[in-house]
Design an enzyme around this catalytic site. Structure first.
Site, PDB file in Angstrom:
ATOM      1  N   ARG A 102       0.919  -1.270  -0.197  1.00  0.00           N
ATOM      2  CA  ARG A 102       0.102  -0.148   0.018  1.00  0.00           C
ATOM      3  C   ARG A 102       0.782   1.413  -0.291  1.00  0.00           C
ATOM      4  O   ARG A 102       2.165   1.192   0.351  1.00  0.00           O
ATOM      5  CB  ARG A 102      -0.990   0.137   1.203  1.00  0.00           C
ATOM      6  CG  ARG A 102      -2.034  -1.336   1.281  1.00  0.00           C
ATOM      7  CD  ARG A 102      -2.673  -1.131   2.421  1.00  0.00           C
ATOM      8  NE  ARG A 102      -3.520  -2.435   2.895  1.00  0.00           N
ATOM      9  CZ  ARG A 102      -3.239  -3.260   3.133  1.00  0.00           C
ATOM     10  NH1 ARG A 102      -2.174  -3.540   4.020  1.00  0.00           N
ATOM     11  NH2 ARG A 102      -4.072  -4.433   3.820  1.00  0.00           N
ATOM     12  N   HIS A 124      -3.901  -9.043   3.544  1.00  0.00           N
ATOM     13  CA  HIS A 124      -5.269  -9.051   3.792  1.00  0.00           C
ATOM     14  C   HIS A 124      -5.581  -9.856   5.055  1.00  0.00           C
ATOM     15  O   HIS A 124      -5.124 -10.817   5.212  1.00  0.00           O
ATOM     16  CB  HIS A 124      -6.013  -9.422   2.533  1.00  0.00           C
ATOM     17  CG  HIS A 124      -6.328  -8.396   1.419  1.00  0.00           C
ATOM     18  ND1 HIS A 124      -6.566  -8.990   0.159  1.00  0.00           N
ATOM     19  CD2 HIS A 124      -6.228  -7.254   1.532  1.00  0.00           C
ATOM     20  CE1 HIS A 124      -6.616  -7.708  -0.527  1.00  0.00           C
ATOM     21  NE2 HIS A 124      -6.525  -6.775   0.266  1.00  0.00           N
ATOM     22  N   HIS A 138      -3.035   2.498  -5.971  1.00  0.00           N
ATOM     23  CA  HIS A 138      -3.658   1.452  -5.720  1.00  0.00           C
ATOM     24  C   HIS A 138      -4.055   0.503  -7.073  1.00  0.00           C
ATOM     25  O   HIS A 138      -4.073  -0.583  -6.736  1.00  0.00           O
ATOM     26  CB  HIS A 138      -5.057   1.781  -5.115  1.00  0.00           C
ATOM     27  CG  HIS A 138      -6.014   0.718  -4.768  1.00  0.00           C
ATOM     28  ND1 HIS A 138      -5.839  -0.072  -3.668  1.00  0.00           N
ATOM     29  CD2 HIS A 138      -7.092   0.123  -5.261  1.00  0.00           C
ATOM     30  CE1 HIS A 138      -6.662  -1.104  -3.534  1.00  0.00           C
ATOM     31  NE2 HIS A 138      -7.306  -1.028  -4.663  1.00  0.00           N
ATOM     32  N   LYS A 189      -1.765  -2.340   7.891  1.00  0.00           N
ATOM     33  CA  LYS A 189      -2.851  -1.869   8.656  1.00  0.00           C
ATOM     34  C   LYS A 189      -2.932  -2.527  10.000  1.00  0.00           C
ATOM     35  O   LYS A 189      -2.456  -3.389  10.308  1.00  0.00           O
ATOM     36  CB  LYS A 189      -4.362  -2.062   8.060  1.00  0.00           C
ATOM     37  CG  LYS A 189      -4.572  -1.233   6.706  1.00  0.00           C
ATOM     38  CD  LYS A 189      -5.916  -1.586   6.320  1.00  0.00           C
ATOM     39  CE  LYS A 189      -6.018  -0.735   4.845  1.00  0.00           C
ATOM     40  NZ  LYS A 189      -7.318  -0.979   4.345  1.00  0.00           N
ATOM     41  N   TYR A 224      -9.983  -8.726  -6.444  1.00  0.00           N
ATOM     42  CA  TYR A 224      -9.072  -8.544  -7.363  1.00  0.00           C
ATOM     43  C   TYR A 224      -9.200 -10.016  -8.405  1.00  0.00           C
ATOM     44  O   TYR A 224      -8.481  -9.846  -9.619  1.00  0.00           O
ATOM     45  CB  TYR A 224      -7.555  -8.850  -6.749  1.00  0.00           C
ATOM     46  CG  TYR A 224      -7.182  -7.833  -5.886  1.00  0.00           C
ATOM     47  CD1 TYR A 224      -6.941  -6.505  -6.362  1.00  0.00           C
ATOM     48  CD2 TYR A 224      -7.261  -7.807  -4.522  1.00  0.00           C
ATOM     49  CE1 TYR A 224      -6.497  -5.307  -5.613  1.00  0.00           C
ATOM     50  CE2 TYR A 224      -6.932  -6.968  -3.647  1.00  0.00           C
ATOM     51  CZ  TYR A 224      -6.685  -5.438  -4.304  1.00  0.00           C
ATOM     52  OH  TYR A 224      -6.472  -4.432  -3.315  1.00  0.00           O
ATOM     53  N   ARG A 273      -1.111  -1.674  -7.036  1.00  0.00           N
ATOM     54  CA  ARG A 273      -1.213  -2.828  -6.247  1.00  0.00           C
ATOM     55  C   ARG A 273      -2.419  -3.833  -6.591  1.00  0.00           C
ATOM     56  O   ARG A 273      -2.105  -5.111  -6.570  1.00  0.00           O
ATOM     57  CB  ARG A 273      -1.872  -2.376  -4.730  1.00  0.00           C
ATOM     58  CG  ARG A 273      -2.089  -3.242  -3.786  1.00  0.00           C
ATOM     59  CD  ARG A 273      -2.822  -2.637  -2.596  1.00  0.00           C
ATOM     60  NE  ARG A 273      -3.680  -3.387  -1.578  1.00  0.00           N
ATOM     61  CZ  ARG A 273      -3.165  -4.203  -0.714  1.00  0.00           C
ATOM     62  NH1 ARG A 273      -1.658  -4.605  -0.401  1.00  0.00           N
ATOM     63  NH2 ARG A 273      -3.648  -4.762   0.237  1.00  0.00           N
TER      64      ARG A 273
END
Length: 298
Positions: free
Chosen positions: A148, A268, A242, A172, A277, A245
């Site tokens: 990211r 994730h 993004h 994250k 995706y 990504r």
């Protein structure tokens, strides 16, 4: 600002380690609701709110043409604030406990094609000075690791492990993950570290990617850089980190990577996040299927 709001701000900064930009966004959403109460329900304090009042704010936002995505973000900020009040025993029940987010239509993100990615490196003759090598490295890192934008900006020198050919990324919720490096990326990193020496400032000595003035780069700088370089090779409306990504994930899936592996590389928490995706790889699969199945040759 009330005492509770001040305490909430301190909590977001000191305990949650959120950036000032994120903290301000959270606070602005809560203050926006507080303003709504002041105008429409003057006698009600934030700590006394019940869900129907929040619901009336949501209705007002929607009537004012605020998108569902923006409304959900505001309510998420408000929910976070009430969780904090619950934690410090200022309220007994979170008024948003049973709230369901507004539905958001899923937008299909179109990744860059493999050809477009190749063209970026072929069309743009990256100079061998600091800025040229750094810009190439930023694009290379996005496409070969799938990280990211915030993860790239916060990379440290200590994130690199040349002996194991890996990169440690802080994702994250401060979750760390290890990403393998391709040989070409490892080589470019070593090249960059040499020219980086001339830009280092003591205050940013451990920050990996620096600006030409030796400071930490910003999110807007990274966005502009990707947009500028890809504008010369792609007609896609959105050209952002993004999308790179997304391209990383899609191209891996197109070339046989399994979904679980891509999930781990992207950082994730669940497969459902990674599955967004898969539409592009499914299109590629359909194309191969149509072109290859014997029954379709007749």
């Amino acid at each position: 600002m009330t005492t509770n709001l001040q305490a909430y701000q301190d909590y977001l900064i000191k305990e949650k380690n959120y950036s000032l930009l994120t903290v301000n966004a959270y606070l602005n959403d809560v203050l926006s609701f507080q303003e709504f109460l002041k105008i429409n329900h003057e006698s009600v304090a934030l700590e006394e709110v019940v869900y129907p009042l929040i619901r009336s704010w949501i209705v007002l936002l929607v009537e004012n043409k605020i998108s569902n995505k923006s409304v959900n973000r505001k309510i998420s900020s408000l929910k976070s604030y009430y969780k904090f009040l619950l934690r410090i025993k200022q309220i007994d029940v979170n008024p948003l406990l049973k709230h369901k987010s507004l539905k958001i239509p899923k937008k299909v993100q179109i990744p860059f094609s493999e050809r477009e990615i190749e063209n970026v490196f072929e069309v743009n003759q990256f100079s061998k000075d600091f800025e040229g090598i750094r810009n190439q490295l930023i694009i290379e890192l996005f496409y070969t690791t799938g990280m990211r934008r915030a993860e790239l900006i916060n990379l440290k020198l200590s994130s690199i492990d040349f002996s194991n050919q890996t990169l440690k990324v802080l994702g994250k919720r401060n979750k760390e993950r290890i990403i393998p490096l391709l040989l070409c990326t490892k080589s470019l990193l070593k090249e960059y570290l040499i020219v980086r020496l001339e830009k280092v400032k003591p205050s940013f000595s451990d920050v990996l990617i620096l600006s030409k003035t030796g400071n930490k780069i910003s999110e807007s700088f990274v966005y502009r850089l990707i947009n500028d370089y890809f504008s010369s090779v792609s007609l896609k409306v959105k050209k952002s980190p993004h999308v790179l990504r997304h391209s990383f994930a899609t191209h891996l899936l197109n070339n046989g990577a399994d979904l679980n592996s891509v999930k781990e590389l992207l950082g994730h928490a669940s497969l459902s996040s990674t599955q967004i995706y898969t539409h592009s790889s499914l299109n590629e699969l359909k194309k191969v299927y149509q072109e290859s199945h014997p029954r379709n040759q007749k």
